[in-house]
Design a protein around this motif. Structure first.
Motif, short mmCIF file in Angstrom:
data_model
loop_
_atom_site.label_atom_id
_atom_site.label_comp_id
_atom_site.label_asym_id
_atom_site.label_seq_id
_atom_site.Cartn_x
_atom_site.Cartn_y
_atom_site.Cartn_z
N GLN A 1 0.00 1.60 5.16
CA GLN A 1 1.21 2.41 5.24
C GLN A 1 2.46 1.54 5.11
O GLN A 1 3.42 1.91 4.41
N SER A 2 2.45 0.38 5.78
CA SER A 2 3.61 -0.51 5.74
C SER A 2 3.83 -1.04 4.33
O SER A 2 4.96 -1.11 3.84
N ILE A 3 2.76 -1.43 3.67
CA ILE A 3 2.90 -1.95 2.30
C ILE A 3 3.47 -0.88 1.38
O ILE A 3 4.32 -1.15 0.54
N GLN A 4 3.02 0.35 1.56
CA GLN A 4 3.54 1.44 0.73
C GLN A 4 5.02 1.70 1.02
O GLN A 4 5.80 2.02 0.12
N GLN A 5 5.44 1.49 2.26
CA GLN A 5 6.79 1.84 2.69
C GLN A 5 7.87 0.94 2.12
O GLN A 5 8.97 1.40 1.79
N TYR A 6 7.58 -0.35 1.98
CA TYR A 6 8.63 -1.32 1.63
C TYR A 6 8.66 -1.59 0.12
O TYR A 6 7.62 -1.72 -0.53
N GLU A 7 9.86 -1.70 -0.41
CA GLU A 7 10.04 -1.99 -1.83
C GLU A 7 9.84 -3.48 -2.14
O GLU A 7 9.46 -3.84 -3.25
N THR A 8 10.12 -4.34 -1.15
CA THR A 8 9.96 -5.78 -1.32
C THR A 8 8.93 -6.30 -0.32
O THR A 8 9.01 -5.99 0.87
N VAL A 9 7.97 -7.08 -0.82
CA VAL A 9 6.94 -7.67 0.02
C VAL A 9 6.91 -9.18 -0.26
O VAL A 9 6.80 -9.60 -1.43
N ILE A 10 7.03 -9.98 0.79
CA ILE A 10 7.01 -11.44 0.66
C ILE A 10 5.82 -11.96 1.46
O ILE A 10 5.70 -11.68 2.66
N ILE A 11 4.95 -12.71 0.80
CA ILE A 11 3.69 -13.13 1.44
C ILE A 11 3.68 -14.64 1.64
O ILE A 11 3.90 -15.42 0.70
N HIS A 12 3.43 -15.05 2.88
CA HIS A 12 3.34 -16.46 3.27
C HIS A 12 1.89 -16.82 3.58
O HIS A 12 1.02 -15.97 3.67
N ARG A 13 1.66 -18.10 3.82
CA ARG A 13 0.37 -18.63 4.30
C ARG A 13 0.64 -19.96 4.97
O ARG A 13 1.79 -20.34 5.16
N HIS A 14 -0.42 -20.69 5.31
CA HIS A 14 -0.21 -21.91 6.09
C HIS A 14 0.17 -23.10 5.23
O HIS A 14 -0.01 -23.11 4.01
N VAL A 15 0.72 -24.12 5.89
CA VAL A 15 1.05 -25.38 5.23
C VAL A 15 -0.24 -26.04 4.75
O VAL A 15 -1.34 -25.70 5.20
N VAL B 1 7.18 -8.76 5.41
CA VAL B 1 6.60 -10.10 5.31
C VAL B 1 5.16 -10.06 5.82
O VAL B 1 4.89 -9.50 6.90
N ILE B 2 4.26 -10.61 5.04
CA ILE B 2 2.85 -10.72 5.43
C ILE B 2 2.50 -12.20 5.48
O ILE B 2 2.78 -12.94 4.54
N VAL B 3 1.88 -12.64 6.58
CA VAL B 3 1.42 -14.02 6.70
C VAL B 3 -0.10 -14.02 6.67
O VAL B 3 -0.74 -13.40 7.52
N CYS B 4 -0.67 -14.72 5.70
CA CYS B 4 -2.12 -14.79 5.53
C CYS B 4 -2.68 -16.10 6.06
O CYS B 4 -2.07 -17.16 5.87
N ASP B 5 -3.82 -16.01 6.73
CA ASP B 5 -4.65 -17.18 7.01
C ASP B 5 -3.99 -18.21 7.92
O ASP B 5 -4.24 -19.40 7.78
N THR B 6 -3.16 -17.77 8.87
CA THR B 6 -2.43 -18.71 9.72
C THR B 6 -2.43 -18.23 11.17
O THR B 6 -1.82 -17.21 11.48
N ALA B 7 -3.08 -19.00 12.04
CA ALA B 7 -3.22 -18.57 13.43
C ALA B 7 -1.97 -18.82 14.26
O ALA B 7 -1.68 -18.06 15.18
N ASN B 8 -1.25 -19.90 13.97
CA ASN B 8 -0.08 -20.24 14.80
C ASN B 8 1.17 -20.37 13.94
O ASN B 8 1.13 -20.86 12.81
N GLN B 9 2.27 -19.94 14.51
CA GLN B 9 3.53 -19.83 13.76
C GLN B 9 4.04 -21.17 13.24
O GLN B 9 4.66 -21.22 12.18
N ALA B 10 3.79 -22.25 13.99
CA ALA B 10 4.30 -23.56 13.57
C ALA B 10 3.70 -23.99 12.23
O ALA B 10 4.30 -24.81 11.52
#
Length: 318
Positions: A8-22, A77-86
């Motif tokens: 639902q969230s993905i459908q709702q937003y016009e812009t999607v920015i996807i992050h992942r870990h360092v 914003v979607i963060v993939c494959d990252t357990a901790n914010q740092a």
């Protein structure tokens, strides 16, 4: 967590920015870019971006976009494959209007408006495939292209060690079999992921000649800046040697210390003992048997080895 709420969230937003870990690996890039292309193919008018530092070894899989701070306004914003914010690559992830965490690591940080954490999944790429399946059930009908299949397959292969790790379940193999029906070159993909340069081959020889192993089955190797320069290898390229010591008889856990300008990168692996808590103690994290950390002194390095020795001894005593 509700998969439906993610859809639902993905459908709702016009812009999607996807992050992942360092320090990305194939699963980080596969899940990130695979999800991005899936959303683009399904919602052709949406603006979908992937961000994070590049790794020259893996640009054949995916390349990142240039994103300004202004583009985060009203973005999901979607963060993939990252357990901790740092460890999130590009700390602007918090600038969006909403945040989703999508991960298969043991939970470390509680972040995100929506969190989907499944430690039973072999990889976050496997979870993205499950999101694709759920989209059919809930009527969103995501598109699976050969490009997406290639990225998710790479992520699953990478995080299961070519299906050798215990995380490879019957479900994992079923998903991989389905992805393999799409038209992409699996041989070329394997070549890109596992080819070994002459420099890395020589560095592997150096490691095999210089590793130590304790009576408990703990091994350590330090790769100084001078050693890396001698073999013409960059710190990021040392990811190619991290599994090498697992082939040595009697090895239970090992740490490869990679000296950089202002820190020492630690690549941790295990054949049984859970090491992710040790990694978390030293500015890192990951899986019970595959983690990464960072230390800043010889003293910290010695303490990490002591902690690794202790968890290995505790494991043997059980």
């Amino acid at each position: 967590m509700s998969i439906q709420s993610i859809l639902q969230s993905i459908q709702q937003y016009e812009t999607v920015i996807i992050h992942r870990h360092v320090r990305p690996d194939p699963d980080a890039l596969g899940s990130q870019s695979g999800l991005a292309h899936m959303i683009k193919d399904t919602y052709v008018d949406k603006k979908v971006y992937v961000v994070g530092e590049e790794d020259e070894r893996l640009t054949f899989l995916a390349q990142m976009d240039d994103v300004t701070e202004e583009m985060y306004a009203n973005a999901l914003v979607i963060v993939c494959d990252t357990a901790n914010q740092a460890r999130i690559s590009d700390q602007r992830y918090s600038l969006g209007a909403a945040l989703i965490k999508l991960d298969h690591h043991p939970d470390v940080d509680d972040y995100g408006d929506i969190q989907w954490v499944n430690t039973n999944a072999s990889s976050t790429s496997e979870m993205v495939y499950e999101l694709y399946e759920a989209s059919k059930e809930y009527g969103y009908n995501y598109v699976m292209s050969a490009q997406v299949a290639r990225l998710l397959y790479a992520g699953i292969v990478g995080d299961t060690g070519r299906f050798l790790f215990p995380s490879s379940t019957a479900r994992t193999l079923q998903i991989a079999a389905d992805l393999a029906t799409y038209d992409f070159d699996r041989t070329a993909l394997y070549d890109g992921m596992y080819k070994t340069s002459p420099a890395i081959a020589r560095l592997k020889g150096y490691i095999l000649q210089n590793f130590t192993i304790s009576s408990a089955g703990v091994s350590t190797v330090k790769l100084t800046k001078e050693t890396l320069e001698q073999f013409h290898v960059t710190p990021s390229q040392t990811s190619a040697v991290v599994g090498l010591l697992g082939e040595v008889e009697g090895m239970l856990t090992w740490a490869i210390f990679v000296e950089e300008d202002e820190q020492i990168r630690v690549r941790l692996r295990s054949k049984g003992p859970a090491i992710h808590n040790v990694a978390a103690k030293y500015n890192g994290g990951g899986h019970p048997r595959a983690s990464g950390a960072t230390v800043y002194s010889k003293e910290e390095m010695e303490q990490l080895v002591a902690d690794l020795e202790q968890v290995t001894i505790d494991y043997v005593r059980k």
